[in-house]
Design an enzyme around this catalytic site. Structure first.
Site, PDB file in Angstrom:
ATOM      1  N   LYS A 158     -68.733 -47.090  55.871  1.00 23.04           N
ATOM      2  CA  LYS A 158     -69.572 -45.922  56.159  1.00 23.04           C
ATOM      3  C   LYS A 158     -69.231 -44.774  55.222  1.00 23.04           C
ATOM      4  CE  LYS A 158     -70.248 -46.019  61.102  1.00 23.04           C
ATOM      5  NZ  LYS A 158     -69.782 -45.388  62.352  1.00 23.04           N
ATOM      6  N   GLU A 275     -71.278 -38.595  69.957  1.00 22.23           N
ATOM      7  CA  GLU A 275     -71.846 -39.945  69.984  1.00 22.23           C
ATOM      8  C   GLU A 275     -70.736 -40.982  70.163  1.00 22.23           C
ATOM      9  OE1 GLU A 275     -75.942 -39.513  67.463  1.00 22.23           O
ATOM     10  OE2 GLU A 275     -74.274 -40.432  66.413  1.00 22.23           O
ATOM     11  N   ARG A 292     -75.471 -29.861  66.091  1.00 25.66           N
ATOM     12  CA  ARG A 292     -76.830 -29.274  66.066  1.00 25.66           C
ATOM     13  C   ARG A 292     -77.592 -29.752  67.283  1.00 25.66           C
ATOM     14  NH1 ARG A 292     -79.391 -34.094  65.213  1.00 25.66           N
ATOM     15  NH2 ARG A 292     -78.334 -35.499  63.791  1.00 25.66           N
ATOM     16  N   ARG A 338     -90.336 -41.991  70.132  1.00 24.51           N
ATOM     17  CA  ARG A 338     -90.639 -41.304  68.869  1.00 24.51           C
ATOM     18  C   ARG A 338     -91.866 -41.952  68.239  1.00 24.51           C
ATOM     19  NH1 ARG A 338     -85.054 -39.898  65.644  1.00 24.51           N
ATOM     20  NH2 ARG A 338     -83.757 -39.498  67.464  1.00 24.51           N
TER      21      ARG A 338
HETATM   22  P1  ADP Z   1     -75.292 -41.861  61.068  1.00 20.60           P
HETATM   23  O1  ADP Z   1     -74.557 -40.561  61.148  1.00 20.60           O
HETATM   24  O2  ADP Z   1     -75.628 -42.264  59.660  1.00 20.60           O
HETATM   25  O3  ADP Z   1     -76.466 -41.909  62.000  1.00 20.60           O
HETATM   26  P2  ADP Z   1     -73.505 -43.212  62.941  1.00 20.60           P
HETATM   27  O4  ADP Z   1     -72.060 -43.308  62.707  1.00 20.60           O
HETATM   28  O5  ADP Z   1     -73.969 -42.172  63.936  1.00 20.60           O
HETATM   29  O6  ADP Z   1     -74.250 -42.982  61.531  1.00 20.60           O
HETATM   30  O7  ADP Z   1     -74.079 -44.624  63.375  1.00 20.60           O
HETATM   31  C1  ADP Z   1     -75.465 -44.862  63.537  1.00 20.60           C
HETATM   32  C2  ADP Z   1     -75.690 -46.208  64.183  1.00 20.60           C
HETATM   33  O8  ADP Z   1     -75.100 -47.246  63.388  1.00 20.60           O
HETATM   34  C3  ADP Z   1     -75.062 -46.381  65.557  1.00 20.60           C
HETATM   35  O9  ADP Z   1     -75.864 -45.881  66.587  1.00 20.60           O
HETATM   36  C4  ADP Z   1     -74.934 -47.907  65.627  1.00 20.60           C
HETATM   37  O10 ADP Z   1     -76.167 -48.505  65.917  1.00 20.60           O
HETATM   38  C5  ADP Z   1     -74.549 -48.271  64.200  1.00 20.60           C
HETATM   39  N1  ADP Z   1     -73.072 -48.336  64.029  1.00 20.60           N
HETATM   40  C6  ADP Z   1     -72.281 -47.370  63.517  1.00 20.60           C
HETATM   41  N2  ADP Z   1     -70.973 -47.769  63.524  1.00 20.60           N
HETATM   42  C7  ADP Z   1     -70.936 -49.012  64.042  1.00 20.60           C
HETATM   43  C8  ADP Z   1     -69.890 -49.956  64.321  1.00 20.60           C
HETATM   44  N3  ADP Z   1     -68.621 -49.706  64.018  1.00 20.60           N
HETATM   45  N4  ADP Z   1     -70.236 -51.140  64.889  1.00 20.60           N
HETATM   46  C9  ADP Z   1     -71.535 -51.417  65.183  1.00 20.60           C
HETATM   47  N5  ADP Z   1     -72.562 -50.583  64.947  1.00 20.60           N
HETATM   48  C10 ADP Z   1     -72.283 -49.385  64.375  1.00 20.60           C
END
Ligand code: ADP
Length: 459
Positions: A158, A275, A292, A338
């Protein structure tokens, strides 16, 4: 309370903020790009200032233009909405240095939460569980391999400054990892101007559950319950609901307490969201804090009766929270769909163009937040959200019925939208049971096999 503020956004959220201001007797100044000249937020605000060309980088992300507009219009504060500059610590700082109140948290909180690797460390210190992962940013491919071996596959790479699902790559083995690592870095660089990435174990069937928090400038922090946002496509939310279905009382309580702890650790002020991902064994892990207003804030408003935009304005103007945790009461169930200008049958291809025919749903317990109207031309430059349909029922089953009624009434032509996809999702037994994971959408998108078609034809 403020007398006049500038709304640094467009689309449905600009309209939503202008409405809250009007209810509170606050004057509003809209800003708009040349492509948004005929947009509803421009018509509804008391004043409107064109700040640049259509591309966001020349208008809604152009800090000098926005600050100039705020100074010319002589506003006391800026509401950033969501997206664009809402989570930009530099912008919040500039507002502060120009004696314009940024309606949101302090720049330090935005910076701390915006660096996801740092946010993980902050959470560990606050005793909020994070998904097992790399300690900090991964430097090179060798380190990526070492960390992945320790965590066990699958893993997810990520972007440290990530958002909107960009810069995330999943790898199932060593062979795939190297490519995933390099692509995630490149995507992160392109989207956020920073190629730093970190790694987490990839959870197989998680639910995305988030908690709304509310914090004033006097150290009062409360939570307004959780939302389930597991119905996603490519990590982008499509349907959100509150309260979270099939959640035990004790888990609900633990999530709320962890969210308050997290908000305090970020020294948070204003409305924000913590989250979490929840695994099949009901273990929950922090993934990020959004500093936000969320797109999906309305479902919390419907079940609590609390107007989150008005709370943002009250807190930013220096008022204390008017109630404590015990004062928050929850009633019924709310769902949001949405409605995006995307074609679900053609891999969600975005659809721009003119809305020739529009019929919005109404009736009891239906709310539509939108900026579109008949004859509106959807510009191709911005996100594809056209409207949010929100419903409130006495319980989840009745909310689903009300949503199906609303979706059936809704017509947008000739633009292709996600309306029919929502109807399909809401009719799925698995969705009705209320325990879907973030992978659920795949089963809805897969075209029916010959057996299913035969069964459907047989009645
Ligand atoms: P962003 O800020 O880009 O939206 P997030 O960290 O909030 O990224 O993650 C967005 C989505 O990605 C989560 O709701 C989930 O569906 C998926 N996700 C993120 N991290 C994981 C993980 N470690 N394992 C499985 N799914 C993940």
């Amino acid at each position: 309370m403020f007398h006049k503020i500038l709304v640094a956004n467009r689309g449905e959220i600009a309209v939503r903020i202008i409405r809250a201001c009007r209810d509170l007797g606050i004057q509003t100044v809209a800003i708009y790009s040349k492509a948004d000249r005929d947009s509803m937020h421009v018509r509804l605000a008391d004043e409107a200032i064109c700040i640049g060309e259509a591309p966001s980088s020349e208008s809604y992300l152009n800090i000098p233009s926005i600050i100039s507009a705020a100074e010319i219009a002589d506003v006391e504060a800026i509401h950033p909405g969501y997206g664009f500059l809402a989570e930009n610590a530099h912008f919040a700082e500039i507002c502060e240095s120009c004696q314009i109140k940024f309606i949101g948290p302090k720049p330090e909180s935005v910076r701390l939460a915006g660096d996801k690797a740092l946010a993980r460390e902050t959470m560990k210190k606050a005793k909020v569980a994070v998904i097992p992962g790399s300690k900090t940013v991964i430097k090179d491919q060798h380190e990526a391999l070492r960390v992945a071996k320790k965590l066990g596959y699958p893993v997810i790479i990520k972007a440290k400054m990530g958002g909107g699902g960009k810069g995330m790559k999943i790898a199932h083995n060593d062979g795939k990892l190297l490519n995933a690592f390099l692509t995630a870095q490149a995507e992160a660089e392109a989207a956020f101007g920073n190629r730093d990435v970190y790694m987490e174990r990839y959870l197989n069937e998680p639910r995305h559950i988030e908690v709304q928090v509310l914090a004033d400038g006097y150290g009062n922090v409360i939570q307004l319950g959780s939302r389930d946002c597991s119905v996603q496509r490519r990590h982008q939310k499509l349907i959100e609901e509150a309260p979270v279905p099939s959640l035990s009382k004790s888990l609900r309580k633990k999530l709320g307490e962890a969210a308050v702890r997290a908000a305090k650790a970020f020294q948070y002020e204003n409305v924000g969201t913590i989250e979490f991902l929840v695994d099949e064994d009901d273990r929950f892990y922090f993934i990020e804090m959004n500093t936000r207003l969320q797109v999906e804030h309305g479902v919390t408003e419907l079940i609590t009766g609390i107007d989150l935009v008005k709370e943002q304005l009250r807190i930013a103007s220096g008022e204390k929270l008017g109630y404590n945790q015990d004062g928050v009461k929850f009633a019924g169930a709310a769902i949001e769909c949405r409605i995006n200008a995307e074609d679900p049958d053609r891999d969600f291809m975005p659809n721009a163009g003119k809305i020739e025919w529009l019929s919005l749903p109404g009736g009891p317990n239906v709310r539509v937040d939108t900026h579109v109207y008949p004859g509106y031309v959807i510009p191709p430059y911005y996100d594809s959200l056209l409207a949010k349909v929100l419903v409130h029922g006495k319980d989840r089953a009745s909310a689903i019925h009300i949503m199906l009624r609303a979706l059936r009434e809704m017509e947008i032509r000739p633009v292709k939208t996600t309306i029919s996809l929502h109807e399909r999702i809401l009719n799925r037994p698995k969705f009705r049971q209320g325990k879907v994971s973030t992978n659920f959408i795949q089963s809805v998108l897969v075209p029916p096999g010959p057996d299913q078609i035969a069964m459907q034809q047989a009645g």
